[in-house]
Scaffold this motif. Structure first.
Motif, short mmCIF file in Angstrom:
data_model
loop_
_atom_site.label_atom_id
_atom_site.label_comp_id
_atom_site.label_asym_id
_atom_site.label_seq_id
_atom_site.Cartn_x
_atom_site.Cartn_y
_atom_site.Cartn_z
N HIS A 13 0.84 -1.20 0.00
CA HIS A 13 0.00 0.00 0.00
C HIS A 13 0.88 1.25 0.00
O HIS A 13 1.78 1.38 0.83
CB HIS A 13 -0.91 0.01 1.23
CG HIS A 13 -1.82 -1.18 1.34
ND1 HIS A 13 -2.93 -1.33 0.54
CD2 HIS A 13 -1.77 -2.28 2.14
CE1 HIS A 13 -3.53 -2.47 0.84
NE2 HIS A 13 -2.85 -3.06 1.81
N THR A 14 0.60 2.18 -0.94
CA THR A 14 1.42 3.39 -1.01
C THR A 14 0.62 4.67 -0.84
O THR A 14 1.19 5.76 -0.89
CB THR A 14 2.17 3.45 -2.36
OG1 THR A 14 1.23 3.66 -3.42
CG2 THR A 14 2.97 2.18 -2.60
N GLY A 15 -0.70 4.55 -0.64
CA GLY A 15 -1.52 5.76 -0.45
C GLY A 15 -2.49 5.96 -1.60
O GLY A 15 -2.96 5.02 -2.23
N GLY A 16 -2.81 7.21 -1.89
CA GLY A 16 -3.72 7.54 -2.98
C GLY A 16 -5.18 7.53 -2.56
O GLY A 16 -5.52 7.29 -1.39
N THR A 17 -6.07 7.74 -3.52
CA THR A 17 -7.50 7.81 -3.24
C THR A 17 -8.03 6.50 -2.67
O THR A 17 -8.94 6.50 -1.84
CB THR A 17 -8.27 8.18 -4.52
OG1 THR A 17 -7.81 9.45 -4.99
CG2 THR A 17 -9.76 8.26 -4.26
N ILE A 18 -7.46 5.37 -3.08
CA ILE A 18 -7.93 4.09 -2.58
C ILE A 18 -7.75 3.97 -1.07
O ILE A 18 -8.44 3.20 -0.40
CB ILE A 18 -7.20 2.92 -3.31
CG1 ILE A 18 -7.92 1.60 -3.06
CG2 ILE A 18 -5.73 2.87 -2.93
CD1 ILE A 18 -7.43 0.46 -3.95
N ALA A 19 -6.85 4.77 -0.50
CA ALA A 19 -6.61 4.78 0.94
C ALA A 19 -7.18 6.02 1.61
O ALA A 19 -6.91 6.28 2.78
CB ALA A 19 -5.11 4.69 1.22
N SER A 20 -7.97 6.81 0.86
CA SER A 20 -8.36 8.13 1.36
C SER A 20 -9.76 8.16 1.95
O SER A 20 -10.65 7.39 1.56
CB SER A 20 -8.26 9.15 0.22
OG SER A 20 -6.92 9.37 -0.14
N ARG A 21 -9.91 9.10 2.87
CA ARG A 21 -11.18 9.44 3.50
C ARG A 21 -11.20 10.94 3.73
O ARG A 21 -10.14 11.58 3.67
CB ARG A 21 -11.35 8.71 4.83
CG ARG A 21 -11.69 7.22 4.69
CD ARG A 21 -11.63 6.50 6.03
NE ARG A 21 -12.23 5.17 5.95
CZ ARG A 21 -11.67 4.12 5.39
NH1 ARG A 21 -10.46 4.24 4.85
NH2 ARG A 21 -12.28 2.94 5.36
N PRO A 22 -12.36 11.52 4.03
CA PRO A 22 -12.38 12.94 4.36
C PRO A 22 -11.44 13.25 5.53
O PRO A 22 -11.38 12.51 6.51
CB PRO A 22 -13.84 13.19 4.73
CG PRO A 22 -14.59 12.16 3.94
CD PRO A 22 -13.72 10.94 3.95
N SER A 23 -10.70 14.33 5.40
CA SER A 23 -9.73 14.71 6.43
C SER A 23 -10.42 15.12 7.72
O SER A 23 -11.50 15.72 7.68
CB SER A 23 -8.86 15.86 5.93
OG SER A 23 -8.21 15.52 4.73
N PRO A 24 -9.82 14.83 8.86
CA PRO A 24 -10.41 15.26 10.14
C PRO A 24 -10.59 16.77 10.23
O PRO A 24 -11.50 17.25 10.91
CB PRO A 24 -9.40 14.75 11.16
CG PRO A 24 -8.71 13.61 10.50
CD PRO A 24 -8.63 13.98 9.05
N ASP A 25 -9.72 17.54 9.53
CA ASP A 25 -9.84 19.00 9.59
C ASP A 25 -10.88 19.54 8.63
O ASP A 25 -11.11 20.75 8.54
CB ASP A 25 -8.48 19.66 9.33
CG ASP A 25 -7.92 19.33 7.94
OD1 ASP A 25 -8.64 18.75 7.12
OD2 ASP A 25 -6.73 19.67 7.70
N GLY A 26 -11.53 18.65 7.86
CA GLY A 26 -12.59 19.06 6.97
C GLY A 26 -12.13 19.63 5.65
O GLY A 26 -12.95 20.11 4.85
#
Length: 326
Positions: A13-26
């Motif tokens: 796993h290297t990141g990217g949208t597949i590992a993404s969610r909305p940021s805690p800071d909004g």
């Protein structure tokens, strides 16, 4: 318990949208936690996370480190899957294609939608990639890209849409397809594996810049790139043509020993030195420029970077591009 028929899959796993969610800071979405592989009976999955980056933050140094990591994993696994952001996925795939000489299947995938969207495509793409990586027909093909059920060659795949879930394409199209209509996925290839050379630089020390041609360009930005870089790639017009003002600039750079590779800004097709007017492809090649064959500008940059980092001369570089030794 690991049995003799258990298949071993490494998922990097290297990141990217597949590992993404909305940021805690909004503020937008950011890489956080990637999905895990499910629905693979008889497989032992080994998850790794060497870095967790949005793909615009991935550098050629990250790509080469990933190549070295996979080279170490390959002997102990039946397949390797790499999850990656889509913006630079094709560049990582091609750098792996150039530097990774393993027979073990290596498959890159990602997603166009993040984990909290109702139509998240990450788990499906990851499962498809895992099935392709563990399929015996995938061996010896070099790194592949799996997206939306299609299987692509690393040399020709490119991102063709900014938001669509079927965001990847590239002429002449996919080399295979995976369909999961029933309990057993059906992996089908349309082309045979090809022999390919690989290159093994210890580090990517060369600097290569890309310049983009347009109507009326008289060389703005050229001198700065020429001074900073060890070599340049120009995304030229059509079959590899430039405004007349660029001809003496290219001749000066090539005459000084720095390679200038001519790619095309067109989405598909080879660079062919046809035209003999000043700045036409034939005059650029006569002045010392190197046609990029069918590689787009950002893939030509990576190949040129690898060759320069290995200390290849301009004539040796020309030979690699002309012979398609990639």
């Amino acid at each position: 318990m690991i049995g003799p028929s258990t298949r071993r899959l490494a998922v990097v796993h290297t990141g990217g949208t597949i590992a993404s969610r909305p940021s805690p800071d909004g503020v937008g979405v950011t890489p956080q936690v990637a999905p895990t592989v499910s629905g693979l009976p008889g497989a032992l999955v080994h998850d790794l996370r060497p870095f967790n980056l949005p793909s615009p933050h991935v550098t050629p140094a990250h790509m080469l480190a990933l190549s070295h990591l996979i080279a170490g994993l390959a002997p102990e696994h039946d397949g390797v899957v790499v999850t990656h952001g889509t913006d630079t996925l094709e560049e990582t795939a091609f750098l792996l294609h150039l530097t990774l000489g393993v027979q073990t299947p290596v498959v890159l995938t990602g997603s166009m939608r993040h984990a909290e969207e109702v139509s998240w495509d990450g788990p499906g793409n990851l499962l498809d990639a895992a099935h392709v990586a563990l399929h015996p027909a995938s061996r010896g093909r070099g790194p592949l890209v799996v997206f939306g059920g299609d299987i692509f060659d690393a040399r020709t795949v490119t991102k063709v849409h900014t938001t669509a879930v079927d965001a990847f394409g590239g002429y002449p199209g996919p080399i295979g397809r995976i369909d999961r209509a029933g309990a057993t996925p059906h992996v089908r290839f349309f082309a045979r594996p090809e022999a390919r050379p690989t290159y093994h630089p210890a580090a990517l020390t060369a600097r290569v810049e890309i310049l983009y041609a347009y109507a009326g360009w008289t060389g703005e930005g050229y001198a700065g790139a020429e001074e900073r870089a060890d070599g340049s790639v120009i995304a030229a017009l059509g079959t590899g043509n430039l405004p007349a003002e660029l001809l003496p600039l290219v001749a000066r750079t090539a005459g000084g020993g720095k390679p200038v590779v001519i790619a095309t800004r067109t989405h598909a097709g080879p660079v062919i030195p046809v035209y003999g007017y000043p700045g036409g492809g034939a005059t650029l090649v006569a002045a010392g420029a190197i046609p990029a064959s069918f590689l787009n500008a950002h893939k030509a940059r990576l190949l040129l970077m690898v060759l320069l980092s290995l200390g290849k001369t301009r004539e040796e570089i020309r030979q690699v591009f002309e012979e398609g030794a990639f």
